[in-house]
Design a protein around this motif. Sequence first.
Motif, PDB file in Angstrom:
ATOM      1  N   PHE A 353       0.965  -1.403   0.059  1.00 23.20           N
ATOM      2  CA  PHE A 353      -0.040   0.099  -0.490  1.00 23.20           C
ATOM      3  C   PHE A 353       0.956   1.006   0.063  1.00 23.20           C
ATOM      4  N   GLU A 354       2.307   1.159   1.095  1.00 23.31           N
ATOM      5  CA  GLU A 354       2.468   1.995   1.026  1.00 23.31           C
ATOM      6  C   GLU A 354       3.554   2.418  -0.270  1.00 23.31           C
ATOM      7  N   LYS A 355       4.011   1.908  -1.330  1.00 20.76           N
ATOM      8  CA  LYS A 355       4.425   2.283  -2.602  1.00 20.76           C
ATOM      9  C   LYS A 355       3.383   3.348  -3.530  1.00 20.76           C
ATOM     10  N   GLU A 356       1.919   3.413  -3.216  1.00 20.17           N
ATOM     11  CA  GLU A 356       0.545   3.592  -3.793  1.00 20.17           C
ATOM     12  C   GLU A 356       1.011   4.596  -3.344  1.00 20.17           C
ATOM     13  N   ARG A 357       1.160   4.711  -2.058  1.00 22.32           N
ATOM     14  CA  ARG A 357       0.373   6.275  -0.913  1.00 22.32           C
ATOM     15  C   ARG A 357       0.533   6.371   0.670  1.00 22.32           C
ATOM     16  N   MET A 358       1.481   7.448   0.787  1.00 23.24           N
ATOM     17  CA  MET A 358       2.746   7.367   1.341  1.00 23.24           C
ATOM     18  C   MET A 358       1.729   8.680   2.757  1.00 23.24           C
ATOM     19  N   THR A 359       1.206   7.867   3.255  1.00 23.71           N
ATOM     20  CA  THR A 359       0.731   8.419   4.467  1.00 23.71           C
ATOM     21  C   THR A 359       0.059   8.141   6.046  1.00 23.71           C
ATOM     22  N   PRO A 360       0.018   8.844   6.807  1.00 23.05           N
ATOM     23  CA  PRO A 360      -0.055   8.538   8.250  1.00 23.05           C
ATOM     24  C   PRO A 360      -0.764   7.739   8.253  1.00 23.05           C
ATOM     25  N   VAL A 361      -1.108   7.036   9.630  1.00 19.91           N
ATOM     26  CA  VAL A 361      -2.296   6.733  10.409  1.00 19.91           C
ATOM     27  C   VAL A 361      -2.994   7.683  10.295  1.00 19.91           C
ATOM     28  N   VAL A 362      -2.613   8.326  10.732  1.00 22.53           N
ATOM     29  CA  VAL A 362      -3.270   9.604  11.645  1.00 22.53           C
ATOM     30  C   VAL A 362      -3.635  10.600  10.295  1.00 22.53           C
ATOM     31  N   ASP A 363      -4.924  11.166  10.136  1.00 19.22           N
ATOM     32  CA  ASP A 363      -4.392  11.342   8.957  1.00 19.22           C
ATOM     33  C   ASP A 363      -5.532  12.551   8.570  1.00 19.22           C
ATOM     34  N   GLN A 364      -4.794  13.744   8.948  1.00 20.93           N
ATOM     35  CA  GLN A 364      -5.836  14.504   9.351  1.00 20.93           C
ATOM     36  C   GLN A 364      -5.941  15.756   8.152  1.00 20.93           C
ATOM     37  N   THR A 365      -5.725  15.683   6.713  1.00 18.36           N
ATOM     38  CA  THR A 365      -6.166  16.346   5.473  1.00 18.36           C
ATOM     39  C   THR A 365      -7.227  15.820   5.320  1.00 18.36           C
ATOM     40  N   LYS A 366      -7.655  17.679   5.470  1.00 17.50           N
ATOM     41  CA  LYS A 366      -8.154  17.319   4.830  1.00 17.50           C
ATOM     42  C   LYS A 366      -9.650  17.245   3.960  1.00 17.50           C
ATOM     43  N   GLU A 367      -9.036  17.691   3.138  1.00 16.05           N
ATOM     44  CA  GLU A 367      -9.511  16.889   1.995  1.00 16.05           C
ATOM     45  C   GLU A 367      -9.621  15.717   1.705  1.00 16.05           C
ATOM     46  N   LYS A 368      -8.954  14.908   1.973  1.00 13.07           N
ATOM     47  CA  LYS A 368      -9.639  13.806   1.776  1.00 13.07           C
ATOM     48  C   LYS A 368     -10.945  12.924   1.954  1.00 13.07           C
ATOM     49  N   ALA A 369     -11.330  11.894   1.326  1.00  7.65           N
ATOM     50  CA  ALA A 369     -12.816  11.659   1.413  1.00  7.65           C
ATOM     51  C   ALA A 369     -13.064  10.833   2.387  1.00  7.65           C
ATOM     52  N   ASP A 370     -13.722  10.439   2.883  1.00  4.66           N
ATOM     53  CA  ASP A 370     -14.013   9.795   4.468  1.00  4.66           C
ATOM     54  C   ASP A 370     -13.483   8.390   3.041  1.00  4.66           C
ATOM     55  N   ILE A 371     -14.493   7.351   2.472  1.00  6.84           N
ATOM     56  CA  ILE A 371     -13.697   6.542   2.805  1.00  6.84           C
ATOM     57  C   ILE A 371     -12.771   6.415   2.011  1.00  6.84           C
ATOM     58  N   THR A 372     -12.056   6.952   1.668  1.00  6.02           N
ATOM     59  CA  THR A 372     -10.093   7.041   1.313  1.00  6.02           C
ATOM     60  C   THR A 372      -9.540   6.479   2.994  1.00  6.02           C
ATOM     61  N   LEU A 373     -10.247   6.501   3.763  1.00  4.64           N
ATOM     62  CA  LEU A 373      -9.500   6.469   4.947  1.00  4.64           C
ATOM     63  C   LEU A 373      -9.346   5.162   5.327  1.00  4.64           C
ATOM     64  N   LEU A 374     -10.271   4.255   5.223  1.00  2.72           N
ATOM     65  CA  LEU A 374     -10.744   2.900   5.147  1.00  2.72           C
ATOM     66  C   LEU A 374      -9.505   2.046   3.984  1.00  2.72           C
ATOM     67  N   ASN A 375      -8.142   1.784   4.433  1.00  2.00           N
ATOM     68  CA  ASN A 375      -7.572   1.690   3.748  1.00  2.00           C
ATOM     69  C   ASN A 375      -5.945   0.993   4.676  1.00  2.00           C
ATOM     70  N   ASN A 376      -5.146   0.462   3.782  1.00  4.78           N
ATOM     71  CA  ASN A 376      -4.382  -0.539   4.593  1.00  4.78           C
ATOM     72  C   ASN A 376      -3.975   0.142   5.936  1.00  4.78           C
ATOM     73  N   ASN A 377      -3.451   1.230   6.107  1.00  3.99           N
ATOM     74  CA  ASN A 377      -2.986   1.881   7.789  1.00  3.99           C
ATOM     75  C   ASN A 377      -4.065   1.989   8.133  1.00  3.99           C
ATOM     76  N   SER A 378      -5.355   2.351   8.288  1.00  3.05           N
ATOM     77  CA  SER A 378      -6.193   2.970   8.852  1.00  3.05           C
ATOM     78  C   SER A 378      -6.761   1.152   9.962  1.00  3.05           C
TER      79      SER A 378
END
Length: 527
Positions: A353-378
């Motif tokens: 997953f991190e090869k496709e998207r490099m974000t922290p577990v606590v992702d406070q980027t406001k423009e992220k859609a809710d559904i995109t936070l359901l991923n291998n990080n969370s």
Amino acid sequence: MHKYLLSLALLAVYAKANAQALVPAVDVQHYTFNITLNDQDDVIKGQADLQLSLCRDVNSVTFDLDGKAANGKGMQVLAVTEGGKKLNFTHTDDKLIIKTAAKSGTNHTYHVTYSGIPADGLIISKNKYGDRTFFGDNWLHRAQKWLPCVDDVADKAGVDFIVNAPAHYSVVANGLKISEKQSGDIKTTHWHEDVPVSTKVMVIGVADFAISTPEFINQVPVNAYTFKQDKSNGFKAYACAPEILNFYNQQIGPYAYKKLANVQSKTVFGGMENASNIFYYENSVDDRAIEALVAHEVAHQWFGDAATESDVAHVWLSEGFATYFTHYYHEHKYGIDSLKKRMMVDRTGIFAFEKERMTPVVDQTKEKADITLLNNNSYQKASWVLYMLRHKLGDEKFMKGIRTYYSTYKNGNAGTENFRDVMEKASGQNLEQFFKQWLYTAGHPKLRISYETDKTNHGIHLHIEQLQKYVYQLSVDLKVGSTRFTADMRDKTLDLNIAAPTEAGELVADPDVRLLAEYEIVKEKTK
């Protein structure tokens, strides 16, 4: 001087107004949703009683409710009253604004009459057998597609569902069934949940169900609702739920609700942890991995439902916990090797997953859609964080912290720092660096470990380098033959000499699968 004082005054006014804006105006205490369904079309008729307290003076009260779109789907508000008195309102931009002045600390019950075809939120469709079904599917901000509400995980309330539907249907919803009456071809079923829950987990399920005889765990009835054609497989598939519920009761703390229904459904997700009323995808009754799915969704009843994240950025407190405690249950039932295998599979998924998207577990980027936070990080990475925290603190202190966290925030909301505070108090350790590097920093450690042995005494010489930019503080377990040792890294590189006696053999990094890291091991020529 006057300009300076004027600026201070303006700043003070601005600060006061801004602070008031941050305080939610509405604290909903209880919802009563009276919903009428039919078999002729997808129109629902709704009457909602919204019982609330006001947290500040207002000139209007706002609720979330999607309006009617160009395609004809959406809700139309027909009337709003309080105590029988009609109130003025507007319903635009998916907001129902009730025009009424009211004071802070006062209690109100607004009655909203509405109707329409849900665009989402209540899934009206046919199951795999061609039978018509109705299933609520509210995560995360989709309750407003069919229910007037404050559609926010942090605003929890009790809920009653009164469902009027053709008599051939059975109805399941949150809480306990308190009445069921039939008048002609219409059956009215009333479910009541007095424990406060988020709108994301308030739902109804309406279908031609087969319903199993309940098994009681600490006086809580646990049973299954399946499509009639899947009665045999479905009852068998969900039969693991009582054992799982009992295990979490013992390990974490008392179950928050008065029943647990496991429901075959037709919704968006493979499993949805609706409070006391779990929905599983329709082919789950034939899923060989159903026990793990049930363990995940039942764990959510503690984490996500009872102890709820305060904001979507902290969704790992829901999904990561449910993922980890599924593994924890498997460890209890099937042994430590089962746990290690599951963690290894998850680790592989995290790295991909991190090869496709490099974000922290606590992702406070406001423009992220809710559904995109359901991923291998969370899910998986957050689960790994809990797994590593367990090894850092030890089983006793870790579980003490988990139980305290649950009991403290049961039926409430918490953020990541609330959890950290509880775990620090339970363990007596400062966890700032641990949380910073694993939850607030993207990526993971990549370690290059080169080693050589000395012909004279067979001692081991190691050079460990962190290849990633961010420098972690970590401990990596190493093994050569039967010799085990731990390298504690606080800097980018570490040199170690492991004195004899040691056995000859290849170096194995992290033999017990305890660190979320990648390893490159290089054996140098022996001196």
